[in-house]
Design an enzyme around this catalytic site. Sequence first.
Site, PDB file in Angstrom:
ATOM      1  N   HIS A 102      -2.998   6.471  26.737  1.00 59.63           N
ATOM      2  CA  HIS A 102      -4.422   6.236  26.507  1.00 59.63           C
ATOM      3  C   HIS A 102      -5.046   5.545  27.722  1.00 59.63           C
ATOM      4  O   HIS A 102      -4.406   4.703  28.360  1.00 59.63           O
ATOM      5  CB  HIS A 102      -4.631   5.347  25.280  1.00 59.63           C
ATOM      6  N   GLU A 119      -3.312  -0.601  21.596  1.00 56.54           N
ATOM      7  CA  GLU A 119      -2.921  -0.583  20.186  1.00 56.54           C
ATOM      8  C   GLU A 119      -1.615  -1.324  19.968  1.00 56.54           C
ATOM      9  O   GLU A 119      -0.962  -1.760  20.922  1.00 56.54           O
ATOM     10  CB  GLU A 119      -2.798   0.864  19.692  1.00 56.54           C
ATOM     11  N   HIS A 177       3.918   6.675  25.461  1.00 55.98           N
ATOM     12  CA  HIS A 177       4.572   6.351  24.199  1.00 55.98           C
ATOM     13  C   HIS A 177       4.558   7.550  23.252  1.00 55.98           C
ATOM     14  O   HIS A 177       3.800   8.496  23.437  1.00 55.98           O
ATOM     15  CB  HIS A 177       3.873   5.175  23.515  1.00 55.98           C
ATOM     16  N   ARG A 197      -2.413  13.906  25.871  1.00 54.43           N
ATOM     17  CA  ARG A 197      -1.065  14.417  25.584  1.00 54.43           C
ATOM     18  C   ARG A 197      -0.437  14.887  26.888  1.00 54.43           C
ATOM     19  O   ARG A 197      -1.052  15.634  27.639  1.00 54.43           O
ATOM     20  CB  ARG A 197      -1.126  15.611  24.627  1.00 54.43           C
TER      21      ARG A 197
END
Length: 325
Positions: A102, A119, A177, A197
């Site tokens: 991200h 996150e 991740h 992605r």
Amino acid sequence: MLYPLKFTPILKDKIWGGTKLKTLFDKPTTSDCLGESWELSGYEGDESVVSNGFLAGNNLTELIETYMGDLVGEKVFEQYGLSFPLLFKLIDANDFLSIQVHPNDETAKARHNSFGKTEMWYVVDAEPGAELIIGFKNDSSKEEYSAAVENGEVENLLQKVPVKKGDVFFIPAGLVHAIGKGVVVAEIQQSSDITYRIYDYKRKDANGNERELHVAQALDVINFAASREPKTTYEPKLNEVVPLVTSDYFTTNWLHFDREVVRDYAAIDSFVAYMCLEGTFDIVSNGEKTPVKAGETVMIPAEINEVKLLPSQACTLLEVYVPQK
């Protein structure tokens, strides 16, 4: 007067989803590929709707428009306005999620007019042998990484971490991740849906198409340094609030309790969210009781300074709020 707010979950089927959110938390679905339950969201187009009390039927953005700092906290409202800053999810990975990364706030703002996405994960359930992918095994480079992507060997560069229930991982923007097969997590993140992605196991959707990859976009945001200590360590203590993660965007604490707990939020100047992961309890505020069960997320408005938590059995919850800067 505001009160603890419960919301109708927003359920999302995914190519990698399963049935555990239904079996563990009784989420209302007949699907066998439920991947995500958005528990508390102000994300545009996916705003959570209140399910209890006199505000039932109102969505989160409408509530912020009406109650502003009384709901989210004065400092939070000053910083974010009508945008709710966090997104709370339960995720069931019945198969590997795509390997992804991200962007940070600066890049996300420039490219997508969006927040970035930092996150954290709390592992709610994990099958024996389950793993997560967290960062690089060793320091890498754009050149080494690009060659591995080209040759379909990017997995070889990445660190696979065995996981069990109760493990915690902080995933800042830029950290590559993926959630592995057989893992259920509670995810707390910035309110963003920007995901790059970089590998998706050549899976095909119902139309026979592979999902879009974002290899070029990801190249500028990846942290290529080795991720040596990916797991957040903490010491569980009964009936005590245990800190898990503090970041610029959220503070998350862990609480496992089997007797009354009183929480004083007068100094926080933020809403507080509870993600209940085990057990049932009542929140008592202003003389009223709000029942909570495992799988529910409850928002405590900022104007409520003190609550009592009364468990009917041993309970585990995550306590989350926006820290003062």
